[in-house]
Design a protein around this motif. Structure first.
Motif, PDB file in Angstrom:
ATOM      1  N   ALA A  91       0.851  -1.195   0.000  1.00 31.93           N
ATOM      2  CA  ALA A  91       0.000   0.000   0.000  1.00 31.93           C
ATOM      3  C   ALA A  91       0.881   1.237   0.000  1.00 31.93           C
ATOM      4  O   ALA A  91       2.100   1.155   0.175  1.00 31.93           O
ATOM      5  CB  ALA A  91      -0.908   0.025   1.233  1.00 31.93           C
ATOM      6  N   MET A  92       0.235   2.380  -0.184  1.00 32.00           N
ATOM      7  CA  MET A  92       0.891   3.658   0.068  1.00 32.00           C
ATOM      8  C   MET A  92       0.656   3.984   1.535  1.00 32.00           C
ATOM      9  O   MET A  92      -0.491   3.948   2.003  1.00 32.00           O
ATOM     10  CB  MET A  92       0.301   4.747  -0.821  1.00 32.00           C
ATOM     11  N   TYR A  93       1.717   4.284   2.245  1.00 31.36           N
ATOM     12  CA  TYR A  93       1.626   4.583   3.670  1.00 31.36           C
ATOM     13  C   TYR A  93       1.839   6.077   3.881  1.00 31.36           C
ATOM     14  O   TYR A  93       2.822   6.655   3.412  1.00 31.36           O
ATOM     15  CB  TYR A  93       2.668   3.790   4.447  1.00 31.36           C
ATOM     16  N   TYR A  94       0.897   6.679   4.620  1.00 33.15           N
ATOM     17  CA  TYR A  94       0.954   8.105   4.884  1.00 33.15           C
ATOM     18  C   TYR A  94       1.157   8.365   6.371  1.00 33.15           C
ATOM     19  O   TYR A  94       0.540   7.698   7.213  1.00 33.15           O
ATOM     20  CB  TYR A  94      -0.344   8.785   4.451  1.00 33.15           C
ATOM     21  N   CYS A  95       1.964   9.339   6.675  1.00 31.31           N
ATOM     22  CA  CYS A  95       2.065   9.891   8.003  1.00 31.31           C
ATOM     23  C   CYS A  95       1.016  10.996   8.103  1.00 31.31           C
ATOM     24  O   CYS A  95       0.855  11.781   7.158  1.00 31.31           O
ATOM     25  CB  CYS A  95       3.474  10.456   8.190  1.00 31.31           C
ATOM     26  N   ALA A  96       0.289  11.039   9.214  1.00 31.10           N
ATOM     27  CA  ALA A  96      -0.790  12.010   9.343  1.00 31.10           C
ATOM     28  C   ALA A  96      -0.857  12.534  10.769  1.00 31.10           C
ATOM     29  O   ALA A  96      -0.364  11.885  11.698  1.00 31.10           O
ATOM     30  CB  ALA A  96      -2.125  11.371   8.952  1.00 31.10           C
ATOM     31  N   ALA A  97      -1.497  13.687  10.944  1.00 33.42           N
ATOM     32  CA  ALA A  97      -1.577  14.291  12.264  1.00 33.42           C
ATOM     33  C   ALA A  97      -2.843  15.125  12.413  1.00 33.42           C
ATOM     34  O   ALA A  97      -3.414  15.604  11.422  1.00 33.42           O
ATOM     35  CB  ALA A  97      -0.358  15.182  12.506  1.00 33.42           C
ATOM     36  N   ARG A  98      -3.272  15.278  13.660  1.00 29.74           N
ATOM     37  CA  ARG A  98      -4.335  16.223  13.999  1.00 29.74           C
ATOM     38  C   ARG A  98      -4.007  16.795  15.364  1.00 29.74           C
ATOM     39  O   ARG A  98      -3.349  16.142  16.167  1.00 29.74           O
ATOM     40  CB  ARG A  98      -5.719  15.581  13.975  1.00 29.74           C
ATOM     41  N   ALA A  99      -4.491  18.013  15.613  1.00 30.99           N
ATOM     42  CA  ALA A  99      -4.077  18.764  16.792  1.00 30.99           C
ATOM     43  C   ALA A  99      -4.937  18.519  18.013  1.00 30.99           C
ATOM     44  O   ALA A  99      -5.101  19.408  18.850  1.00 30.99           O
ATOM     45  CB  ALA A  99      -4.045  20.260  16.467  1.00 30.99           C
ATOM     46  N   VAL A 100      -5.511  17.303  18.131  1.00 27.46           N
ATOM     47  CA  VAL A 100      -6.261  16.908  19.315  1.00 27.46           C
ATOM     48  C   VAL A 100      -5.839  15.492  19.672  1.00 27.46           C
ATOM     49  O   VAL A 100      -5.335  14.759  18.822  1.00 27.46           O
ATOM     50  CB  VAL A 100      -7.783  16.959  19.077  1.00 27.46           C
TER      51      VAL A 100
END
Length: 121
Positions: A91-100
């Motif tokens: 797969a394509m692996y993504y790093c992700a973030a949210r501010a909570v």
């Protein structure tokens, strides 16, 4: 502006290992949820791992016992160690973030460009 940059993808035979890294820049908050999300064309995204700002992490059942997530706050980096890889992990692996915090739920607001992982039988 928050920037996420993945590295470490590649091709490996089944049973092998890869380690993905994600360098985070531009984020100044103290609370966040970081994650690794994978996607195969034509299929829904799958969150494979999440890490709270205090380092607590959890992984999806589909990768439990094989994948582990960690972070190095001093280096502003996030890691995904992938062992005993299977062809279905391709797969394509993504790093992700949210501010909570992760426990609050919601969608990721910030995404890296993705790193391709290909596992051959």
């Amino acid at each position: 502006q928050v920037y996420l940059a993945e590295s470490g993808g590649g091709s490996v035979q089944a049973g092998g290992s890869l380690r993905l890294s994600c360098l985070v820049s531009g984020y100044t908050g103290s609370s966040f949820c970081m994650g690794w999300v994978r996607q195969v064309d034509g299929k829904e995204r799958e969150v494979v791992a999440q890490i709270e700002s205090d380092g607590r992490s959890r992984v999806a059942d589909s990768v439990k016992g094989r994948f582990s997530a960690s972070q190095d706050n001093a280096k502003k980096s996030l890691f995904l160690q992938m062992d005993s890889l299977k062809p279905e992990d391709t797969a394509m692996y993504y790093c992700a973030a949210r501010a909570v915090p992760c426990g609050y739920g919601g969608t990721f607001n910030y995404w890296g460009q993705g790193a391709q992982v290909t596992v051959s039988a």
